[in-house]
Motif scaffolding. Structure first.
Motif, short mmCIF file in Angstrom:
data_model
loop_
_atom_site.label_atom_id
_atom_site.label_comp_id
_atom_site.label_asym_id
_atom_site.label_seq_id
_atom_site.Cartn_x
_atom_site.Cartn_y
_atom_site.Cartn_z
N UNK A 1 11.10 21.90 43.21
CA UNK A 1 12.10 22.89 42.79
C UNK A 1 13.19 23.13 43.83
N UNK A 2 12.93 22.85 45.10
CA UNK A 2 13.97 23.12 46.09
C UNK A 2 15.18 22.20 45.92
N UNK A 3 15.01 21.11 45.15
CA UNK A 3 16.11 20.18 44.92
C UNK A 3 16.74 20.35 43.53
N UNK A 4 16.32 21.40 42.82
CA UNK A 4 16.79 21.61 41.45
C UNK A 4 17.42 23.00 41.32
N UNK A 5 18.54 23.08 40.64
CA UNK A 5 19.10 24.35 40.20
C UNK A 5 18.86 24.48 38.72
N UNK A 6 18.45 25.65 38.26
CA UNK A 6 17.99 25.77 36.87
C UNK A 6 18.44 27.10 36.28
N UNK A 7 18.98 27.05 35.06
CA UNK A 7 19.29 28.27 34.32
C UNK A 7 18.94 28.02 32.86
N UNK A 8 18.33 29.02 32.22
CA UNK A 8 17.92 28.87 30.82
C UNK A 8 17.73 30.24 30.20
N UNK A 9 17.63 30.23 28.87
CA UNK A 9 17.34 31.47 28.17
C UNK A 9 15.98 32.02 28.52
N UNK A 10 14.99 31.14 28.73
CA UNK A 10 13.65 31.62 29.09
C UNK A 10 13.65 32.27 30.46
N UNK A 11 14.42 31.72 31.41
CA UNK A 11 14.54 32.35 32.72
C UNK A 11 15.16 33.73 32.58
N UNK B 1 17.94 32.22 44.05
CA UNK B 1 18.04 30.80 43.75
C UNK B 1 17.67 29.93 44.94
N UNK B 2 17.76 30.47 46.15
CA UNK B 2 17.40 29.71 47.35
C UNK B 2 15.90 29.51 47.46
N UNK B 3 15.12 30.40 46.84
CA UNK B 3 13.66 30.30 46.91
C UNK B 3 13.03 30.07 45.54
N UNK B 4 13.89 29.95 44.51
CA UNK B 4 13.39 29.75 43.14
C UNK B 4 12.35 30.78 42.75
N UNK B 5 12.62 32.01 43.12
CA UNK B 5 11.71 33.11 42.78
C UNK B 5 12.43 34.07 41.85
N UNK B 6 11.66 34.92 41.21
CA UNK B 6 12.23 36.00 40.40
C UNK B 6 12.17 37.26 41.25
#
Length: 483
Positions: free
Chosen positions: A327-337, A354-359
Motif C-alpha cells: 500500500x505504500x506505493x499505491x494511492x487509492x480513493x473509492x466510495x467504500x473508503x 494518505x501517507x500511512x494509508x490509515x483512517x
C-alpha cells in the motif's frame, strides 16, 4: 410552502444567508449549486432535518429526503447491526426486500417500483453488497413507498451507470408528470430532468436566482467557476513511496485465472491480465458488475484476494508480504473508503493519513507532514478548512480531501474508483486536470473507474470492460481493449 428570512449557522460559520422562497405543490424545482454552496443545507432545512432561523409556512406533512448523507447513515446502521461473529459468515446487511417490506407491507406498488428502478434482481442481496448506485435506487424506492407529499432528492444521479442514469431520468420525469412535488439538489446542469422547469441557484449560502429555468442556464452556471487559474506546481515527491529501478516491461499487477465467487455463482472468472507502467487504464461496466470488487482484490480489501493467483507490485498475494509493503506505493480513493472514513479527523488529518494509508492519524504529526498536507489543501483551495472536522464538511468537500489523500504520496500507482462522485462540474474537471498533471510530472500509472463518458483522460490507452457472460454460473466477463 413559504420560506421567510431563513438563515443558518453551523459551527460558528454562516451556511445560509437570509432566504425568501416560495414553492407551490406539484412543481419540480432544481436547487443547483457548486460544492459547499449551501444547497444540501437548504434541502435539509426544507425536509425538517435542520432547524434554521426564520419561518417556514405550510410545510407539507410527509416529506422524504434521500441523499448521499442518508445513504451513509443507512450503511453505518447496517455496520452497527453486523452479526458476522454470531453467523460465522459475512453479514451483508438486510436485503433489499427486507428494507422495502420494513418500509411498508408488500403491495403492487413494490412490484411497480422494483421494475421501474431495476431492483427486482437485487431483492435478496444484502445492502452492504450493493454498489453506490444500487443503494441509491433502493433508498429512493423506500422513500416513494411512503407516498411523500414532497420528495427531496439530493444528488440522485451520482455513481449511476449510463443505463441506470437514463432509467432514473425517465422515472423522475414520469413522477413529475403524475403530479409528484419534487425538489432535486444537483451540482451539474446535466442532472436537471426535462420536466424540471424551475431553478434555485445557490452560491456561497445565498440564493442568487429563483424562478423559471433560464434559457442560458449553462452560461450563468459557468460564471460561478472558480477554477479558471492554472494548476499550481506540485510539492516535491518523497523517494520513500517510489518503486526503485522498476523496469518498464515488468507488470505492476498480474492476474492469473482470477475469480470472485458468491455461493454457486461467479461474479467473474478466468480473468488473466498484466498491467504495466504507463498503461493507463479505465474500468467500465454497469452498476454491480464487479468493478469495485476487482479493485478490492488489488488493494487487499476483498477477502477472496488470498484465494487468487495475484501478483501486486512484485509481491505474490498471500506469500507473507505486509500490507504496507504494497500500500505504500499505491494511492487509492473509492466510495467504500468514503463510507468507511468514520474516524474523528480534521481536513488536514484526512489528507496526511494518505501517507500511512490509515483512517485517521494515531501518531504525532511532524512539521514536514503538516507542511505537505497544507500544500495539498492549498492546491484544492481548502486551506481555510484545515482544522474543520471531516464529517462536518459537505460530501463534495469530503471527496476532494480523499482525492488529495490518494495523491499526496505521488505514488507509482493510483487507483481511483469514481473519484469525482459528489463533485460539481468545476471541481470535477479540476481534479481530472490535477491527475493528468501528476501523471506527467511523477510518472504515475492510473487505474480509473468512471461511469461518465466525458471523463476519459487523454492519457488513457486501455480499458477493461465488464460484459454479461453467457455461462449460467458466471455473471460477467472482463474484456481488455487497447485503444
Amino acid at each position: 410552502m413559504q420560506l421567510r428570512n431563513i438563515s443558518l449557522s453551523l459551527g460558528g460559520k454562516i451556511v445560509l444567508q437570509p432566504i425568501d422562497w416560495k414553492l407551490t405543490q406539484g412543481e419540480c424545482w432544481a436547487i443547483l449549486g457548486a460544492n459547499a454552496s449551501g444547497k444540501s443545507s437548504l434541502a435539509r432545512v426544507l425536509s425538517g432535518a435542520l432547524q434554521a432561523h426564520g419561518a417556514i409556512e405550510d410545510r407539507p406533512e410527509r416529506v422524504q429526503w434521500v441523499s448521499l448523507e442518508s445513504q451513509q447513515a443507512l450503511y453505518e446502521e447496517e455496520l452497527y447491526r453486523d452479526e458476522s461473529d454470531l453467523l460465522n459468515e459475512i453479514d451483508e446487511g438486510r436485503s433489499v426486500r427486507q428494507l422495502l417490506v420494513e418500509t411498508a407491507p408488500w403491495s403492487a406498488l413494490h412490484d411497480e417500483l422494483c421494475t421501474s428502478l431495476k431492483l427486482t434482481h437485487l431483492l435478496d442481496r444484502g445492502y452492504r453488497r450493493l454498489s453506490s448506485g444500487e443503494g441509491r435506487r433502493t433508498l429512493l424506492a423506500c422513500a416513494l413507498l411512503q407516498k411523500p407529499d414532497l420528495l427531496i432528492l439530493d444528488e440522485p444521479f451520482e455513481g449511476l451507470d449510463h443505463d441506470s442514469y437514463e432509467q432514473l431520468h425517465q422515472a423522475l420525469n414520469t413522477l413529475v408528470m403524475q403530479g409528484q412535488w419534487l425538489v432535486l439538489v444537483v451540482n451539474q446542469t446535466a442532472h436537471i430532468i426535462d420536466q424540471c422547469q424551475r431553478i434555485a441557484l445557490m452560491d456561497e449560502g445565498r440564493l442568487i436566482y429563483q424562478g423559471p429555468r433560464p434559457p442560458d442556464l449553462d452560461a450563468v452556471w459557468q460564471q460561478l467557476d472558480r477554477h479558471q487559474q492554472e494548476l499550481p506546481e506540485l510539492p516535491p515527491r518523497s523517494p520513500e513511496f517510489q518503486l526503485p529501478a522498476w523496469p518498464k516491461d515488468k507488470p505492476l499487477l498480474r492476474f492469473v485465472d482470477a475469480f470472485v465467487q458468491y455461493g454457486d455463482t461467479f461474479q467473474f472468472r478466468d480473468f488473466n491480465w498484466q498491467f504495466k507502467p504507463g498503461e493507463h487504464t479505465r474500468i467500465q461496466g454497469p452498476n454491480g458488475s464487479g468493478k469495485s470488487t476487482l479493485l478490492g482484490l488489488i488493494t487487499g480489501d476483498h477477502p477472496q484476494c488470498y484465494r487468487n493467483n495475484l501478483e501486486i507490485l512484485g509481491f505474490r498475494r498471500g506469500s507473507g508480504e505486509s500490507i504496507w509493503d504494497i500500500k505504500k506505493h499505491i494511492g487509492y480513493v473509492s466510495g467504500s473508503l468514503h463510507r468507511d472514513y468514520r474516524a474523528s479527523a480534521s481536513a488536514l488529518t484526512v489528507v496526511i493519513s494518505g501517507l500511512t494509508d490509515s483512517i485517521g492519524i494515531y501518531t504525532e504529526i511532524g512539521e514536514q507532514e503538516k507542511s505537505l498536507g497544507l500544500a495539498w489543501l492549498d492546491i484544492l483551495g481548502m486551506v481555510e478548512q484545515a482544522n474543520t472536522p471531516f464529517r462536518s464538511l459537505s460530501m463534495g468537500q469530503q471527496q476532494l480531501l480523499l482525492v488529495a489523500r490518494a495523491l499526496i504520496k505521488q505514488p507509482p500507482l493510483i487507483i481511483m474508483d469514481e473519484p469525482t462522485e459528489g463533485l460539481d462540474d468545476f471541481n470535477r474537471f479540476y481534479v481530472l486536470k490535477l491527475v493528468e498533471k501528476l501523471i506527467t510530472v511523477s510518472g504515475t500509472t492510473l487505474l480509473l473507474v468512471s461511469h461518465r463518458q466525458d471523463e476519459t483522460l487523454s492519457c488513457i490507452s486501455r480499458s477493461l470492460s465488464f460484459v454479461p457472460d453467457e455461462r449460467d454460473d458466471v455473471r460477467y466477463s472482463i474484456k481488455q481493449i487497447v485503444h
